[in-house]
Motif scaffolding. Structure first.
Motif, PDB file in Angstrom:
ATOM      1  N   PHE A  12       0.302   0.925  -9.474  1.00 16.79           N
ATOM      2  CA  PHE A  12      -0.117   2.069  -8.677  1.00 16.79           C
ATOM      3  C   PHE A  12       0.992   2.554  -7.749  1.00 16.79           C
ATOM      4  O   PHE A  12       0.923   3.683  -7.259  1.00 16.79           O
ATOM      5  CB  PHE A  12      -1.443   1.815  -7.939  1.00 16.79           C
ATOM      6  CG  PHE A  12      -1.334   1.202  -6.579  1.00 16.79           C
ATOM      7  CD1 PHE A  12      -1.479  -0.151  -6.405  1.00 16.79           C
ATOM      8  CD2 PHE A  12      -1.108   1.985  -5.456  1.00 16.79           C
ATOM      9  CE1 PHE A  12      -1.394  -0.718  -5.150  1.00 16.79           C
ATOM     10  CE2 PHE A  12      -1.025   1.430  -4.197  1.00 16.79           C
ATOM     11  CZ  PHE A  12      -1.163   0.067  -4.040  1.00 16.79           C
ATOM     12  N   ALA A  15       2.382   5.439  -9.569  1.00 20.74           N
ATOM     13  CA  ALA A  15       1.419   6.553  -9.536  1.00 20.74           C
ATOM     14  C   ALA A  15       1.368   7.170  -8.141  1.00 20.74           C
ATOM     15  O   ALA A  15       1.271   8.395  -7.983  1.00 20.74           O
ATOM     16  CB  ALA A  15       0.038   6.054  -9.958  1.00 20.74           C
ATOM     17  N   LEU A  16       1.444   6.321  -7.112  1.00 20.25           N
ATOM     18  CA  LEU A  16       1.397   6.815  -5.731  1.00 20.25           C
ATOM     19  C   LEU A  16       2.625   7.685  -5.430  1.00 20.25           C
ATOM     20  O   LEU A  16       2.510   8.722  -4.765  1.00 20.25           O
ATOM     21  CB  LEU A  16       1.339   5.630  -4.765  1.00 20.25           C
ATOM     22  CG  LEU A  16       0.993   5.958  -3.329  1.00 20.25           C
ATOM     23  CD1 LEU A  16      -0.462   6.361  -3.191  1.00 20.25           C
ATOM     24  CD2 LEU A  16       1.282   4.770  -2.411  1.00 20.25           C
ATOM     25  N   SER A  19       2.105  11.013  -6.872  1.00 16.98           N
ATOM     26  CA  SER A  19       1.162  11.793  -6.062  1.00 16.98           C
ATOM     27  C   SER A  19       1.856  12.349  -4.824  1.00 16.98           C
ATOM     28  O   SER A  19       1.640  13.505  -4.442  1.00 16.98           O
ATOM     29  CB  SER A  19      -0.038  10.920  -5.667  1.00 16.98           C
ATOM     30  OG  SER A  19      -0.763  10.547  -6.823  1.00 16.98           O
ATOM     31  N   MET A  22       3.861  15.283  -5.786  1.00 13.59           N
ATOM     32  CA  MET A  22       3.015  16.485  -5.991  1.00 13.59           C
ATOM     33  C   MET A  22       2.939  17.285  -4.697  1.00 13.59           C
ATOM     34  O   MET A  22       2.812  18.514  -4.716  1.00 13.59           O
ATOM     35  CB  MET A  22       1.565  16.068  -6.314  1.00 13.59           C
ATOM     36  CG  MET A  22       1.174  15.996  -7.753  1.00 13.59           C
ATOM     37  SD  MET A  22      -0.595  15.500  -7.913  1.00 13.59           S
ATOM     38  CE  MET A  22      -1.454  17.044  -7.488  1.00 13.59           C
ATOM     39  N   ILE A  23       2.951  16.583  -3.564  1.00 13.98           N
ATOM     40  CA  ILE A  23       2.732  17.225  -2.268  1.00 13.98           C
ATOM     41  C   ILE A  23       4.040  17.639  -1.603  1.00 13.98           C
ATOM     42  O   ILE A  23       4.146  18.743  -1.071  1.00 13.98           O
ATOM     43  CB  ILE A  23       1.909  16.278  -1.347  1.00 13.98           C
ATOM     44  CG1 ILE A  23       0.549  15.972  -2.001  1.00 13.98           C
ATOM     45  CG2 ILE A  23       1.727  16.867   0.052  1.00 13.98           C
ATOM     46  CD1 ILE A  23      -0.265  14.904  -1.296  1.00 13.98           C
ATOM     47  N   ASN A  91      -0.377   3.239   1.780  1.00 14.89           N
ATOM     48  CA  ASN A  91      -1.274   4.294   1.282  1.00 14.89           C
ATOM     49  C   ASN A  91      -0.506   5.618   1.224  1.00 14.89           C
ATOM     50  O   ASN A  91       0.695   5.668   1.571  1.00 14.89           O
ATOM     51  CB  ASN A  91      -2.573   4.379   2.105  1.00 14.89           C
ATOM     52  CG  ASN A  91      -2.384   4.857   3.531  1.00 14.89           C
ATOM     53  OD1 ASN A  91      -1.276   5.237   3.940  1.00 14.89           O
ATOM     54  ND2 ASN A  91      -3.454   4.824   4.305  1.00 14.89           N
ATOM     55  N   LEU A  92      -1.161   6.670   0.773  1.00 15.43           N
ATOM     56  CA  LEU A  92      -0.454   7.935   0.538  1.00 15.43           C
ATOM     57  C   LEU A  92       0.072   8.568   1.835  1.00 15.43           C
ATOM     58  O   LEU A  92       1.235   8.995   1.875  1.00 15.43           O
ATOM     59  CB  LEU A  92      -1.353   8.903  -0.232  1.00 15.43           C
ATOM     60  CG  LEU A  92      -0.707  10.218  -0.677  1.00 15.43           C
ATOM     61  CD1 LEU A  92       0.506   9.981  -1.562  1.00 15.43           C
ATOM     62  CD2 LEU A  92      -1.721  11.093  -1.417  1.00 15.43           C
ATOM     63  N   PRO A  93      -0.730   8.641   2.913  1.00 11.57           N
ATOM     64  CA  PRO A  93      -0.173   9.241   4.139  1.00 11.57           C
ATOM     65  C   PRO A  93       1.000   8.438   4.710  1.00 11.57           C
ATOM     66  O   PRO A  93       1.955   9.025   5.226  1.00 11.57           O
ATOM     67  CB  PRO A  93      -1.362   9.245   5.117  1.00 11.57           C
ATOM     68  CG  PRO A  93      -2.544   8.756   4.375  1.00 11.57           C
ATOM     69  CD  PRO A  93      -2.170   8.369   3.005  1.00 11.57           C
ATOM     70  N   MET A  94       0.951   7.099   4.600  1.00 12.71           N
ATOM     71  CA  MET A  94       2.082   6.273   5.040  1.00 12.71           C
ATOM     72  C   MET A  94       3.332   6.626   4.258  1.00 12.71           C
ATOM     73  O   MET A  94       4.424   6.807   4.821  1.00 12.71           O
ATOM     74  CB  MET A  94       1.744   4.787   4.833  1.00 12.71           C
ATOM     75  CG  MET A  94       2.885   3.854   5.180  1.00 12.71           C
ATOM     76  SD  MET A  94       2.596   2.128   4.646  1.00 12.71           S
ATOM     77  CE  MET A  94       1.303   1.617   5.765  1.00 12.71           C
ATOM     78  N   ILE A  96       4.051   9.419   2.494  1.00 21.58           N
ATOM     79  CA  ILE A  96       4.524  10.791   2.737  1.00 21.58           C
ATOM     80  C   ILE A  96       5.224  10.887   4.089  1.00 21.58           C
ATOM     81  O   ILE A  96       6.320  11.451   4.202  1.00 21.58           O
ATOM     82  CB  ILE A  96       3.337  11.776   2.664  1.00 21.58           C
ATOM     83  CG1 ILE A  96       2.878  11.920   1.208  1.00 21.58           C
ATOM     84  CG2 ILE A  96       3.720  13.140   3.250  1.00 21.58           C
ATOM     85  CD1 ILE A  96       1.633  12.766   1.032  1.00 21.58           C
TER      86      ILE A  96
ATOM     87  N   HIS B   9      -5.034  12.856  -4.878  1.00 18.43           N
ATOM     88  CA  HIS B   9      -4.004  13.696  -5.491  1.00 18.43           C
ATOM     89  C   HIS B   9      -3.414  12.899  -6.652  1.00 18.43           C
ATOM     90  O   HIS B   9      -2.924  11.767  -6.435  1.00 18.43           O
ATOM     91  CB  HIS B   9      -2.872  13.976  -4.502  1.00 18.43           C
ATOM     92  CG  HIS B   9      -3.225  14.928  -3.416  1.00 18.43           C
ATOM     93  ND1 HIS B   9      -3.901  14.548  -2.276  1.00 18.43           N
ATOM     94  CD2 HIS B   9      -2.982  16.261  -3.285  1.00 18.43           C
ATOM     95  CE1 HIS B   9      -4.052  15.607  -1.492  1.00 18.43           C
ATOM     96  NE2 HIS B   9      -3.515  16.662  -2.070  1.00 18.43           N
ATOM     97  N   PHE B  12      -3.378   8.243  -8.985  1.00 20.45           N
ATOM     98  CA  PHE B  12      -3.209   6.886  -8.466  1.00 20.45           C
ATOM     99  C   PHE B  12      -4.534   6.216  -8.151  1.00 20.45           C
ATOM    100  O   PHE B  12      -4.571   4.981  -8.036  1.00 20.45           O
ATOM    101  CB  PHE B  12      -2.228   6.844  -7.279  1.00 20.45           C
ATOM    102  CG  PHE B  12      -2.824   7.042  -5.923  1.00 20.45           C
ATOM    103  CD1 PHE B  12      -2.791   8.272  -5.303  1.00 20.45           C
ATOM    104  CD2 PHE B  12      -3.389   5.982  -5.236  1.00 20.45           C
ATOM    105  CE1 PHE B  12      -3.337   8.441  -4.043  1.00 20.45           C
ATOM    106  CE2 PHE B  12      -3.933   6.148  -3.978  1.00 20.45           C
ATOM    107  CZ  PHE B  12      -3.915   7.388  -3.382  1.00 20.45           C
ATOM    108  N   ALA B  15      -5.081   4.076 -11.112  1.00 23.21           N
ATOM    109  CA  ALA B  15      -4.130   2.959 -11.086  1.00 23.21           C
ATOM    110  C   ALA B  15      -4.518   1.952 -10.002  1.00 23.21           C
ATOM    111  O   ALA B  15      -4.414   0.730 -10.202  1.00 23.21           O
ATOM    112  CB  ALA B  15      -2.707   3.489 -10.842  1.00 23.21           C
ATOM    113  N   LEU B  90      -7.347   5.803   1.878  1.00 22.20           N
ATOM    114  CA  LEU B  90      -7.536   4.809   0.803  1.00 22.20           C
ATOM    115  C   LEU B  90      -6.275   3.968   0.553  1.00 22.20           C
ATOM    116  O   LEU B  90      -5.197   4.516   0.306  1.00 22.20           O
ATOM    117  CB  LEU B  90      -7.883   5.586  -0.484  1.00 22.20           C
ATOM    118  CG  LEU B  90      -7.916   4.800  -1.788  1.00 22.20           C
ATOM    119  CD1 LEU B  90      -8.955   3.700  -1.749  1.00 22.20           C
ATOM    120  CD2 LEU B  90      -8.178   5.751  -2.959  1.00 22.20           C
ATOM    121  N   ASN B  91      -6.459   2.656   0.608  1.00 20.38           N
ATOM    122  CA  ASN B  91      -5.401   1.744   0.151  1.00 20.38           C
ATOM    123  C   ASN B  91      -6.042   0.545  -0.555  1.00 20.38           C
ATOM    124  O   ASN B  91      -7.271   0.459  -0.658  1.00 20.38           O
ATOM    125  CB  ASN B  91      -4.444   1.345   1.293  1.00 20.38           C
ATOM    126  CG  ASN B  91      -5.090   0.484   2.365  1.00 20.38           C
ATOM    127  OD1 ASN B  91      -6.235   0.050   2.238  1.00 20.38           O
ATOM    128  ND2 ASN B  91      -4.348   0.249   3.443  1.00 20.38           N
TER     129      ASN B  91
END
Lengths: 131, 131
Positions: A12, A15-16, A19, A22-23, A91-94, A96, B9, B12, B15, B90-91
């Motif tokens: 992941f 994959a992360l 993602s 993408m942003i 996680n995603l915000p971390m 980015i 997004h 992931f 995954a 999410l993590n």
């Protein structure tokens, strides 16, 4: 520029990163190391060492999926190196916020950014919206 | 059993679920809805509605990748339904702790578990290890 290494159970991390891209668009200097099912800690450690060798002596922030388990146990030892920092709870915000804050930031600076972004990103919407 | 829907997004979420299953084994009642590149909010909303229709009126916890953006904007509206709760950030530790706490838990109980697990999972190892 501080390098970022994602360390995860399974794939992941890759994959992360897709993602995040993408942003915020394509990113350089991000590496992902995955513990595959059935892989030994030694096999995983060799992959992590190869990623860190590619990075060399540049400041490096390792973002780890969770505290405990093989990826953590193998990666966290590297925090003793002066140019390497580690943060758990990826996680995603971390990711980015980390990638957008790399200009002029040391690994220690970025570890603080990642920690704050990760913690602040977790919100329970029911109470927040006075449900 | 409270159903869990991952909203992300890109892919992931799928995954991440595979990574959680590497650690805690196969899981029932978990759904993943991905915003693909170029997809409209309406297209994404239709996929989320289909997932929630599958779930029906069971208690449901939606775990969202980040606060803001299309997945959040589309999913967070559902928190007004009495049987649906939403948590952002999410993590992997949030997902694992949520899936392991489902027995007898309402969506509101699980949202608290997810929030606490997510926040506590974020740790900066340098200061923690007195680097």
């Amino acid at each position: 520029m501080t390098q970022v290494v994602l360390v995860t159970h399974g794939e992941f991390g890759d994959a992360l990163l897709r993602s995040a891209e993408m942003i915020i668009g394509p990113q350089d200097g991000v590496h992902s190391v995955s513990l595959l099912a059935g892989e030994s800690p030694e096999g995983f450690g060799a992959k992590l060492d190869a990623a860190l060798q590619d990075v060399g002596r540049e400041d490096t922030l390792i973002l780890i999926d969770l505290f405990g388990g093989t990826p953590y146990n193998v990666a966290a030892r590297r925090v003793r190196e002066p140019h390497i920092e580690c943060v758990t709870g990826l996680n995603l915000p971390m990711l980015i916020e980390t990638l957008m804050s790399r200009d002029g930031a040391t690994a220690a600076d970025l570890a603080e950014v990642a920690t704050q972004a990760g913690k602040e990103s977790v919100r329970n919407l029911g109470p927040l919206l006075n449900k």
